[in-house]
Design a protein around this motif. Structure first.
Motif, PDB file in Angstrom:
ATOM      1  N   GLU A   5       3.461 -28.707 -43.648  1.00  0.00           N
ATOM      2  CA  GLU A   5       4.081 -28.205 -42.312  1.00  0.00           C
ATOM      3  C   GLU A   5       3.132 -28.407 -41.111  1.00  0.00           C
ATOM      4  OE1 GLU A   5       4.779 -23.940 -42.801  1.00  0.00           O
ATOM      5  OE2 GLU A   5       6.607 -24.371 -43.750  1.00  0.00           O
ATOM      6  N   VAL A   6       1.670 -28.693 -41.406  1.00  0.00           N
ATOM      7  CA  VAL A   6       0.911 -28.758 -40.199  1.00  0.00           C
ATOM      8  C   VAL A   6       0.903 -30.348 -40.072  1.00  0.00           C
ATOM      9  CG1 VAL A   6      -1.555 -28.922 -39.660  1.00  0.00           C
ATOM     10  CG2 VAL A   6      -0.419 -26.602 -40.638  1.00  0.00           C
ATOM     11  N   LEU A   7       1.076 -31.033 -41.114  1.00  0.00           N
ATOM     12  CA  LEU A   7       0.860 -32.468 -41.074  1.00  0.00           C
ATOM     13  C   LEU A   7       2.326 -33.240 -40.605  1.00  0.00           C
ATOM     14  CD1 LEU A   7      -1.068 -33.615 -44.222  1.00  0.00           C
ATOM     15  CD2 LEU A   7      -1.877 -33.364 -41.975  1.00  0.00           C
ATOM     16  N   ASP A   8       3.248 -32.499 -40.856  1.00  0.00           N
ATOM     17  CA  ASP A   8       4.648 -32.819 -40.268  1.00  0.00           C
ATOM     18  C   ASP A   8       4.724 -33.070 -38.514  1.00  0.00           C
ATOM     19  OD1 ASP A   8       7.242 -33.402 -40.434  1.00  0.00           O
ATOM     20  OD2 ASP A   8       8.212 -31.486 -40.275  1.00  0.00           O
ATOM     21  N   GLY A   9       3.826 -32.236 -37.897  1.00  0.00           N
ATOM     22  CA  GLY A   9       3.795 -32.575 -36.732  1.00  0.00           C
ATOM     23  C   GLY A   9       4.680 -31.611 -35.759  1.00  0.00           C
ATOM     24  N   GLU A  10       6.044 -31.379 -36.476  1.00  0.00           N
ATOM     25  CA  GLU A  10       6.893 -30.454 -35.432  1.00  0.00           C
ATOM     26  C   GLU A  10       6.496 -28.904 -35.397  1.00  0.00           C
ATOM     27  OE1 GLU A  10      10.730 -30.951 -37.540  1.00  0.00           O
ATOM     28  OE2 GLU A  10      10.791 -33.285 -37.217  1.00  0.00           O
ATOM     29  N   LEU A  12       3.483 -28.159 -35.144  1.00  0.00           N
ATOM     30  CA  LEU A  12       2.187 -28.084 -34.412  1.00  0.00           C
ATOM     31  C   LEU A  12       2.316 -27.259 -33.259  1.00  0.00           C
ATOM     32  CD1 LEU A  12      -0.535 -29.255 -35.329  1.00  0.00           C
ATOM     33  CD2 LEU A  12      -0.085 -31.001 -33.676  1.00  0.00           C
ATOM     34  N   THR A  13       1.318 -26.345 -33.091  1.00  0.00           N
ATOM     35  CA  THR A  13       1.227 -25.630 -31.860  1.00  0.00           C
ATOM     36  C   THR A  13       0.337 -25.902 -30.888  1.00  0.00           C
ATOM     37  OG1 THR A  13      -0.007 -23.884 -32.792  1.00  0.00           O
ATOM     38  CG2 THR A  13       2.290 -23.468 -32.821  1.00  0.00           C
ATOM     39  N   LYS A  15      -2.271 -24.116 -29.954  1.00  0.00           N
ATOM     40  CA  LYS A  15      -3.539 -23.803 -30.465  1.00  0.00           C
ATOM     41  C   LYS A  15      -3.980 -24.671 -31.739  1.00  0.00           C
ATOM     42  CE  LYS A  15      -3.208 -18.850 -29.216  1.00  0.00           C
ATOM     43  NZ  LYS A  15      -3.136 -17.293 -29.877  1.00  0.00           N
ATOM     44  N   GLN A  16      -3.023 -25.022 -32.785  1.00  0.00           N
ATOM     45  CA  GLN A  16      -3.361 -25.808 -33.637  1.00  0.00           C
ATOM     46  C   GLN A  16      -4.065 -27.125 -33.233  1.00  0.00           C
ATOM     47  OE1 GLN A  16       0.494 -25.479 -35.645  1.00  0.00           O
ATOM     48  NE2 GLN A  16      -0.232 -24.051 -37.200  1.00  0.00           N
ATOM     49  N   ALA A  17      -3.205 -27.865 -32.238  1.00  0.00           N
ATOM     50  CA  ALA A  17      -3.680 -29.134 -31.866  1.00  0.00           C
ATOM     51  C   ALA A  17      -5.204 -29.070 -31.090  1.00  0.00           C
ATOM     52  CB  ALA A  17      -2.714 -29.632 -30.730  1.00  0.00           C
ATOM     53  N   ILE A  20      -7.731 -28.661 -34.177  1.00  0.00           N
ATOM     54  CA  ILE A  20      -7.847 -29.759 -35.026  1.00  0.00           C
ATOM     55  C   ILE A  20      -8.601 -30.771 -33.846  1.00  0.00           C
ATOM     56  CG2 ILE A  20      -6.621 -31.936 -35.684  1.00  0.00           C
ATOM     57  CD1 ILE A  20      -4.288 -30.035 -36.687  1.00  0.00           C
TER      58      ILE A  20
END
Length: 41
Positions: A5-10, A12-13, A15-17, A20
């Motif tokens: 789900e994280v790698l999917d990109g959709e 990705l919030t 905060k996560q960006a 990373i």
């Protein structure tokens, strides 16, 4: 949240960006410091 789900990109919030981005930045800086420290003087 799975890694897929994280790698999917959709999902990705912001905060996560940021997490990373700074994670990679930290790895690059750390690798650079280790390279400089390991150089013979």
């Amino acid at each position: 949240m799975s890694l897929g789900e994280v790698l999917d990109g959709e999902a990705l919030t912001g905060k996560q960006a940021v997490a990373i981005f700074f994670g990679w930045l930290g790895l690059v800086v750390l690798a650079g410091l280790l390279l400089v420290v390991s150089l013979p003087f």
